[in-house]
Scaffold this active site. Structure first.
Site, PDB file in Angstrom:
ATOM      1  N   GLU A 229       4.282  -6.613   1.627  1.00  0.00           N
ATOM      2  CA  GLU A 229       3.704  -6.909   0.310  1.00  0.00           C
ATOM      3  C   GLU A 229       3.653  -5.678  -0.593  1.00  0.00           C
ATOM      4  O   GLU A 229       2.593  -5.335  -1.122  1.00  0.00           O
ATOM      5  CB  GLU A 229       2.276  -7.453   0.476  1.00  0.00           C
ATOM      6  CG  GLU A 229       2.151  -8.681   1.366  1.00  0.00           C
ATOM      7  CD  GLU A 229       0.688  -9.043   1.651  1.00  0.00           C
ATOM      8  OE1 GLU A 229      -0.214  -8.232   1.367  1.00  0.00           O
ATOM      9  OE2 GLU A 229       0.449 -10.144   2.165  1.00  0.00           O
ATOM     10  N   PRO A 230       4.775  -5.006  -0.819  1.00  0.00           N
ATOM     11  CA  PRO A 230       4.711  -3.829  -1.688  1.00  0.00           C
ATOM     12  C   PRO A 230       4.504  -4.240  -3.145  1.00  0.00           C
ATOM     13  O   PRO A 230       5.035  -5.249  -3.591  1.00  0.00           O
ATOM     14  CB  PRO A 230       6.087  -3.183  -1.505  1.00  0.00           C
ATOM     15  CG  PRO A 230       6.990  -4.336  -1.195  1.00  0.00           C
ATOM     16  CD  PRO A 230       6.148  -5.315  -0.400  1.00  0.00           C
ATOM     17  N   GLY A 231       3.703  -3.497  -3.862  1.00  0.00           N
ATOM     18  CA  GLY A 231       3.539  -3.709  -5.296  1.00  0.00           C
ATOM     19  C   GLY A 231       3.916  -2.433  -6.017  1.00  0.00           C
ATOM     20  O   GLY A 231       5.000  -2.292  -6.578  1.00  0.00           O
ATOM     21  N   ARG A 232       3.013  -1.467  -5.929  1.00  0.00           N
ATOM     22  CA  ARG A 232       3.185  -0.195  -6.631  1.00  0.00           C
ATOM     23  C   ARG A 232       4.550   0.468  -6.381  1.00  0.00           C
ATOM     24  O   ARG A 232       5.194   0.943  -7.313  1.00  0.00           O
ATOM     25  CB  ARG A 232       2.085   0.768  -6.154  1.00  0.00           C
ATOM     26  CG  ARG A 232       2.037   2.096  -6.889  1.00  0.00           C
ATOM     27  CD  ARG A 232       1.050   3.032  -6.174  1.00  0.00           C
ATOM     28  NE  ARG A 232      -0.203   2.382  -5.877  1.00  0.00           N
ATOM     29  CZ  ARG A 232      -1.274   2.402  -6.673  1.00  0.00           C
ATOM     30  NH1 ARG A 232      -1.243   3.080  -7.791  1.00  0.00           N
ATOM     31  NH2 ARG A 232      -2.377   1.762  -6.325  1.00  0.00           N
TER      32      ARG A 232
ATOM     33  N   CYS B 211     -13.865   3.554 -28.086  1.00  0.00           N
ATOM     34  CA  CYS B 211     -15.166   4.215 -28.207  1.00  0.00           C
ATOM     35  C   CYS B 211     -15.846   4.350 -26.859  1.00  0.00           C
ATOM     36  O   CYS B 211     -16.833   3.664 -26.564  1.00  0.00           O
ATOM     37  CB  CYS B 211     -16.033   3.457 -29.200  1.00  0.00           C
ATOM     38  SG  CYS B 211     -15.258   3.422 -30.813  1.00  0.00           S
TER      39      CYS B 211
ATOM     40  N   GLY C 298       0.760  -1.244   0.000  1.00  0.00           N
ATOM     41  CA  GLY C 298       0.000   0.000   0.000  1.00  0.00           C
ATOM     42  C   GLY C 298       0.786   1.287   0.000  1.00  0.00           C
ATOM     43  O   GLY C 298       0.198   2.366  -0.119  1.00  0.00           O
TER      44      GLY C 298
ATOM     45  N   TYR D 295      -9.690   5.217 -11.944  1.00  0.00           N
ATOM     46  CA  TYR D 295      -9.472   5.889 -10.659  1.00  0.00           C
ATOM     47  C   TYR D 295      -9.331   7.404 -10.805  1.00  0.00           C
ATOM     48  O   TYR D 295      -8.965   8.069  -9.844  1.00  0.00           O
ATOM     49  CB  TYR D 295      -8.183   5.387  -9.988  1.00  0.00           C
ATOM     50  CG  TYR D 295      -7.988   3.896  -9.946  1.00  0.00           C
ATOM     51  CD1 TYR D 295      -8.826   3.071  -9.199  1.00  0.00           C
ATOM     52  CD2 TYR D 295      -6.923   3.301 -10.630  1.00  0.00           C
ATOM     53  CE1 TYR D 295      -8.616   1.705  -9.142  1.00  0.00           C
ATOM     54  CE2 TYR D 295      -6.712   1.928 -10.581  1.00  0.00           C
ATOM     55  CZ  TYR D 295      -7.563   1.142  -9.834  1.00  0.00           C
ATOM     56  OH  TYR D 295      -7.346  -0.207  -9.775  1.00  0.00           O
TER      57      TYR D 295
ATOM     58  N   TYR E 116      -0.061  -1.608 -12.165  1.00  0.00           N
ATOM     59  CA  TYR E 116      -1.469  -1.570 -12.532  1.00  0.00           C
ATOM     60  C   TYR E 116      -1.648  -0.979 -13.929  1.00  0.00           C
ATOM     61  O   TYR E 116      -2.637  -0.314 -14.216  1.00  0.00           O
ATOM     62  CB  TYR E 116      -2.286  -0.821 -11.457  1.00  0.00           C
ATOM     63  CG  TYR E 116      -2.048  -1.409 -10.081  1.00  0.00           C
ATOM     64  CD1 TYR E 116      -2.591  -2.641  -9.756  1.00  0.00           C
ATOM     65  CD2 TYR E 116      -1.229  -0.777  -9.145  1.00  0.00           C
ATOM     66  CE1 TYR E 116      -2.344  -3.223  -8.518  1.00  0.00           C
ATOM     67  CE2 TYR E 116      -0.968  -1.355  -7.906  1.00  0.00           C
ATOM     68  CZ  TYR E 116      -1.527  -2.576  -7.602  1.00  0.00           C
ATOM     69  OH  TYR E 116      -1.269  -3.152  -6.374  1.00  0.00           O
TER      70      TYR E 116
ATOM     71  N   ARG F 233      -5.916   3.213 -15.632  1.00  0.00           N
ATOM     72  CA  ARG F 233      -5.930   3.950 -14.362  1.00  0.00           C
ATOM     73  C   ARG F 233      -6.627   5.309 -14.437  1.00  0.00           C
ATOM     74  O   ARG F 233      -7.402   5.648 -13.551  1.00  0.00           O
ATOM     75  CB  ARG F 233      -4.516   4.091 -13.796  1.00  0.00           C
ATOM     76  CG  ARG F 233      -3.863   2.724 -13.470  1.00  0.00           C
ATOM     77  CD  ARG F 233      -2.581   2.857 -12.666  1.00  0.00           C
ATOM     78  NE  ARG F 233      -2.841   3.348 -11.340  1.00  0.00           N
ATOM     79  CZ  ARG F 233      -2.680   4.580 -10.944  1.00  0.00           C
ATOM     80  NH1 ARG F 233      -2.185   5.484 -11.770  1.00  0.00           N
ATOM     81  NH2 ARG F 233      -2.988   4.940  -9.721  1.00  0.00           N
TER      82      ARG F 233
END
Ligand SMILES: *Cc1c(COP(=O)(O)O)cnc(C)c1O
Length: 443
Positions: A292-295, A372, A255, A335, A401, A331
């Protein structure tokens, strides 16, 4: 001979991204993006291996004082070559599906031992595959899932190490779609109910209550909520120990956010602040820490290279239409996320003393894709240097992502991916073909 200063990329600490202008052309580490676009076509994802390794190292350094394992969250970017790169440097993985488990097996089999399995909807076949792979830990998100896990572990005579993913009811300021730590969210188990569920697990012979897990959301910039969540988790662990459970793992989730804009951002400082917050939340708790880092690991290492197809004016609005669309990077549509967009040719500097162009309708544009949908945009009312058809643009911070959320919407083949490693450029995923697109269909 005088050394060209511009030819030396700045030290990685001073630039949160591996993309720099050299001789007025944008490079990813040593690779010239103009050349790569000509060779591989666009849209094209480009990643820096050096940058990915550097981010992993920042995490390792920040947590060096505490026993820990970094379980990179695969959903951020699941490319096999990137998983292998991380695994070879000691990373484990956070998975959320049986498909991601298969990716670990394929990328680096020994890393299966360092897999944690999260997600609210695990199915029987996924649990079975993870039991057979002898993963490190199941992060269980409901009582019903715990019962299924117990039954499958018994059926296969395999001990299942598990942690309940507790919901600490901590508010973290981020986009509502990626906030997960409040009781109104579908994730985790109410922390107040956890103790009695652990107690009930004691009767299940094939379950090993090995840890407690928490994950409060994604793209979180202030670190206090992480500390608050861990404080609640460590207090639960103390209770669980009193109840006779042998808790060895504390999974702090992922996170940690990055800066998608242009304000000064020092990733080393950010991860140090994050580590300090977690340490504060841990107090004297010495359980093995899972992260658990991702970003934070992958977002800024990658970017999406796209070509301008058309520039079109509708009344007062100017639209820059690119060959990348929302199916390639969702994204902004999903978001309302901001991505910096920079031209591949460095814009001419304003002569000294001359004011930059005022932000009028003239130089403000919408950057949009060919899909479209009116939601198919990358930027709205963005000030960009003048662009014309055939120009190349780079959408920054698209490593996380980005590719992992691509689709074939509008029957568009997915982009290719390149991994730049020092002087070498490796095609790690070829562009999809029409044949790939139609392959699963039956007539
Ligand atoms: C998505 C997710 C992560 C990674 O989040 P980032 O914001 O990318 O660091 C980690 N753990 C769990 C359980 C997740 O769902």
């Amino acid at each position: 001979m005088s050394k060209k200063i511009a030819a030396t990329p700045p030290p990685i600490e001073a630039n949160p991204r591996p993309f720099v202008y050299r001789d007025r052309l944008l490079h990813c580490d040593g690779a010239d993006l103009t050349t790569l676009a000509a060779e591989h076509g666009t849209p094209l994802y480009v990643y820096s291996a050096r940058h990915i390794s550097h981010r992993l190292q920042l995490f390792k350094d920040a947590f060096a004082a505490h026993p820990h394992t970094i379980c990179y969250a695969i959903k951020a970017n699941s490319s096999l070559a990137i998983l292998r790169l991380l695994a070879k440097q000691g990373a484990g993985f956070d998975i959320v599906s049986g498909g991601e488990l298969e990716r670990v097996r394929k990328a680096h089999k020994p890393a299966l031992k360092k897999v944690v399995f999260s997600g609210v909807g695990k199915q029987t076949w996924e649990i079975d595959a993870a039991l057979d792979a002898d993963i490190l830990l199941f992060n269980v998100e409901s009582e019903a899932e715990l019962h299924l896990l117990a039954a499958r572990a018994e059926a296969r005579s395999k001990v299942a190490r598990f942690a309940l993913r507790v919901n600490p009811d901590v508010f973290a300021e981020t986009h509502p779609y990626i906030s997960t730590g409040l009781s109104e969210h579908k994730f985790g188990i109410d922390i107040k109910a956890a103790r009695s569920i652990y107690r009930s697990a004691k009767k299940m012979k094939w379950l090993d209550p090995a840890g407690v897990s928490v994950h409060i959301g994604s793209q979180i910039r202030k670190v206090d909520p992480f500390a608050a969540a861990l404080t609640r988790v460590t207090s639960l662990i103390a209770d669980l120990r009193r109840d006779g459970h042998n808790i060895r793992y504390i999974d702090a989730g992922g996170g940690l956010g990055i800066d998608y804009g242009t304000t000064a951002f020092d990733p080393a400082k950010q991860v140090a602040k994050y580590a300090a917050a977690l340490t504060k939340g841990l107090g004297t708790e010495s359980a093995h820490l899972l992260l658990e880092p991702g970003r934070f690991i992958i977002a800024q290492a990658g970017a999406l290279l796209t070509r301008v197809l058309y520039v079109k004016k509708n009344g007062t609005k100017t639209f820059v239409i690119t060959d990348a669309g929302m199916n390639d990077l969702i994204r902004p549509a999903l978001y309302h996320a901001h991505h910096e967009i920079i031209p591949i040719k460095e814009p001419a500097k304003q002569p000294a003393g001359k004011q930059p162009l005022p932000e009028t309708g003239e130089n403000k544009v919408d950057v949009v894709g060919p899909v479209c949908e009116s939601g198919d945009f990358f930027a709205r009312d963005r000030v960009l240097p003048p662009v014309k058809p055939n120009d190349l643009l780079l959408l920054l911070d698209a490593g996380a992502y980005g590719m992992s959320q691509t689709s074939n919407y509008n029957s568009r083949p997915r982009p290719a991916e390149l991994l730049i490693d020092g002087a070498t450029t490796k095609l790690i995923r070829r562009r999809e073909t029409m044949r790939d697109l139609l392959a699963p269909e039956l007539l």
